[in-house]
Design a protein around this motif. Structure first.
Motif, PDB file in Angstrom:
ATOM      1  N   UNK A   1       0.840  -1.195   0.000  1.00 38.90           N
ATOM      2  CA  UNK A   1       0.000   0.000   0.000  1.00 38.90           C
ATOM      3  C   UNK A   1       0.877   1.248   0.000  1.00 38.90           C
ATOM      4  N   UNK A   2       1.968   1.201   0.714  1.00 36.21           N
ATOM      5  CA  UNK A   2       2.872   2.350   0.767  1.00 36.21           C
ATOM      6  C   UNK A   2       3.529   2.589  -0.595  1.00 36.21           C
ATOM      7  N   UNK A   3       3.924   1.526  -1.276  1.00 36.60           N
ATOM      8  CA  UNK A   3       4.542   1.661  -2.598  1.00 36.60           C
ATOM      9  C   UNK A   3       3.542   2.209  -3.610  1.00 36.60           C
ATOM     10  N   UNK A   4       2.311   1.738  -3.534  1.00 32.20           N
ATOM     11  CA  UNK A   4       1.279   2.242  -4.448  1.00 32.20           C
ATOM     12  C   UNK A   4       1.006   3.720  -4.176  1.00 32.20           C
ATOM     13  N   UNK A   5       1.002   4.091  -2.911  1.00 34.04           N
ATOM     14  CA  UNK A   5       0.782   5.490  -2.557  1.00 34.04           C
ATOM     15  C   UNK A   5       1.932   6.364  -3.039  1.00 34.04           C
ATOM     16  N   UNK A   6       3.148   5.852  -2.917  1.00 36.53           N
ATOM     17  CA  UNK A   6       4.320   6.589  -3.381  1.00 36.53           C
ATOM     18  C   UNK A   6       4.282   6.768  -4.893  1.00 36.53           C
ATOM     19  N   UNK A   7       3.874   5.722  -5.609  1.00 35.71           N
ATOM     20  CA  UNK A   7       3.792   5.812  -7.069  1.00 35.71           C
ATOM     21  C   UNK A   7       2.729   6.829  -7.494  1.00 35.71           C
ATOM     22  N   UNK A   8       1.608   6.844  -6.804  1.00 34.83           N
ATOM     23  CA  UNK A   8       0.547   7.805  -7.114  1.00 34.83           C
ATOM     24  C   UNK A   8       1.026   9.231  -6.852  1.00 34.83           C
ATOM     25  N   UNK A   9       1.800   9.424  -5.794  1.00 32.23           N
ATOM     26  CA  UNK A   9       2.343  10.739  -5.488  1.00 32.23           C
ATOM     27  C   UNK A   9       3.295  11.205  -6.581  1.00 32.23           C
ATOM     28  N   UNK A  10       4.104  10.302  -7.080  1.00 32.94           N
ATOM     29  CA  UNK A  10       5.031  10.644  -8.164  1.00 32.94           C
ATOM     30  C   UNK A  10       4.261  11.092  -9.395  1.00 32.94           C
ATOM     31  N   UNK A  11       3.190  10.377  -9.745  1.00 32.22           N
ATOM     32  CA  UNK A  11       2.396  10.756 -10.917  1.00 32.22           C
ATOM     33  C   UNK A  11       1.740  12.115 -10.719  1.00 32.22           C
ATOM     34  N   UNK A  12       1.278  12.386  -9.497  1.00 30.77           N
ATOM     35  CA  UNK A  12       0.670  13.698  -9.231  1.00 30.77           C
ATOM     36  C   UNK A  12       1.704  14.812  -9.353  1.00 30.77           C
ATOM     37  N   UNK A  13       2.897  14.568  -8.849  1.00 30.88           N
ATOM     38  CA  UNK A  13       3.953  15.580  -8.964  1.00 30.88           C
ATOM     39  C   UNK A  13       4.334  15.813 -10.425  1.00 30.88           C
ATOM     40  N   UNK A  14       4.429  14.747 -11.202  1.00 31.41           N
ATOM     41  CA  UNK A  14       4.757  14.910 -12.625  1.00 31.41           C
ATOM     42  C   UNK A  14       3.653  15.658 -13.368  1.00 31.41           C
ATOM     43  N   UNK A  15       2.404  15.370 -13.019  1.00 35.93           N
ATOM     44  CA  UNK A  15       1.291  16.086 -13.652  1.00 35.93           C
ATOM     45  C   UNK A  15       1.338  17.566 -13.295  1.00 35.93           C
ATOM     46  N   UNK A  16       1.673  17.868 -12.066  1.00 36.02           N
ATOM     47  CA  UNK A  16       1.795  19.269 -11.651  1.00 36.02           C
ATOM     48  C   UNK A  16       2.897  19.988 -12.399  1.00 36.02           C
ATOM     49  N   UNK A  17       4.041  19.323 -12.568  1.00 42.08           N
ATOM     50  CA  UNK A  17       5.132  19.935 -13.322  1.00 42.08           C
ATOM     51  C   UNK A  17       4.751  20.129 -14.790  1.00 42.08           C
ATOM     52  N   UNK A  18       4.047  19.160 -15.361  1.00 43.25           N
ATOM     53  CA  UNK A  18       3.620  19.283 -16.756  1.00 43.25           C
ATOM     54  C   UNK A  18       2.655  20.454 -16.931  1.00 43.25           C
ATOM     55  N   UNK A  19       1.739  20.613 -15.987  1.00 41.25           N
ATOM     56  CA  UNK A  19       0.776  21.721 -16.072  1.00 41.25           C
ATOM     57  C   UNK A  19       1.490  23.060 -15.916  1.00 41.25           C
ATOM     58  N   UNK A  20       2.433  23.131 -14.985  1.00 39.85           N
ATOM     59  CA  UNK A  20       3.176  24.386 -14.813  1.00 39.85           C
ATOM     60  C   UNK A  20       4.000  24.719 -16.054  1.00 39.85           C
ATOM     61  N   UNK A  21       4.640  23.709 -16.661  1.00 40.73           N
ATOM     62  CA  UNK A  21       5.415  23.938 -17.874  1.00 40.73           C
ATOM     63  C   UNK A  21       4.538  24.371 -19.034  1.00 40.73           C
ATOM     64  N   UNK A  22       3.353  23.768 -19.128  1.00 42.75           N
ATOM     65  CA  UNK A  22       2.418  24.149 -20.189  1.00 42.75           C
ATOM     66  C   UNK A  22       1.973  25.598 -20.025  1.00 42.75           C
ATOM     67  N   UNK A  23       1.636  25.979 -18.819  1.00 41.33           N
ATOM     68  CA  UNK A  23       1.203  27.357 -18.573  1.00 41.33           C
ATOM     69  C   UNK A  23       2.331  28.350 -18.844  1.00 41.33           C
ATOM     70  N   UNK A  24       3.523  28.022 -18.401  1.00 41.87           N
ATOM     71  CA  UNK A  24       4.661  28.917 -18.616  1.00 41.87           C
ATOM     72  C   UNK A  24       4.986  29.035 -20.111  1.00 41.87           C
ATOM     73  N   UNK A  25       4.974  27.915 -20.826  1.00 38.55           N
ATOM     74  CA  UNK A  25       5.243  27.942 -22.263  1.00 38.55           C
ATOM     75  C   UNK A  25       4.186  28.699 -23.038  1.00 38.55           C
ATOM     76  N   UNK A  26       2.937  28.539 -22.627  1.00 39.36           N
ATOM     77  CA  UNK A  26       1.849  29.259 -23.296  1.00 39.36           C
ATOM     78  C   UNK A  26       1.984  30.758 -23.091  1.00 39.36           C
ATOM     79  N   UNK A  27       2.268  31.170 -21.874  1.00 42.40           N
ATOM     80  CA  UNK A  27       2.458  32.606 -21.594  1.00 42.40           C
ATOM     81  C   UNK A  27       3.659  33.163 -22.353  1.00 42.40           C
ATOM     82  N   UNK A  28       4.754  32.426 -22.356  1.00 42.74           N
ATOM     83  CA  UNK A  28       5.950  32.901 -23.063  1.00 42.74           C
ATOM     84  C   UNK A  28       5.702  33.000 -24.564  1.00 42.74           C
TER      85      UNK A  28
END
Length: 86
Positions: free
Chosen positions: A5-32
């Motif tokens: 359960x801990x490993x699955x939770x850690x993997x889900x956290x990694x995916x959420x962090x990657x999604x957050x970085x992708x969204x931030x990069x998309x917003x920054x690239x769009x503005x630029x």
């Protein structure tokens, strides 16, 4: 069972962090891209306006600029996340 359960939770956290970085990069690239296309400091707006298909050129310019920023931010976020989890 708790380690699985801990490993699955850690993997889900990694995916959420990657999604957050992708969204931030998309917003920054769009503005630029919009700033570069509308503020004619470097002549990009003039080049787009004098093209045969200015709408398509603008869409490709903004799309590629946004994609580059999104992929770069996602990969950077992945590296930082993996370094942090170690």
């Amino acid at each position: 069972m708790p380690p699985k359960r801990r490993a699955a939770s850690l993997e889900l956290t990694i995916w959420h962090e990657l999604a957050g970085h992708a969204i931030m990069g998309t917003a920054l690239g769009l503005c630029a891209a919009f700033v570069l296309a509308f503020v004619d400091k470097f002549g990009i707006a003039r080049l787009i306006a004098h093209d045969l298909e200015p709408h398509l050129t603008f869409a490709v310019f903004v799309g590629m600029f946004t994609l580059v920023f999104a992929v770069g931010a996602t990969l950077t976020g992945f590296v930082f996340t993996m370094m942090d989890k170690r």
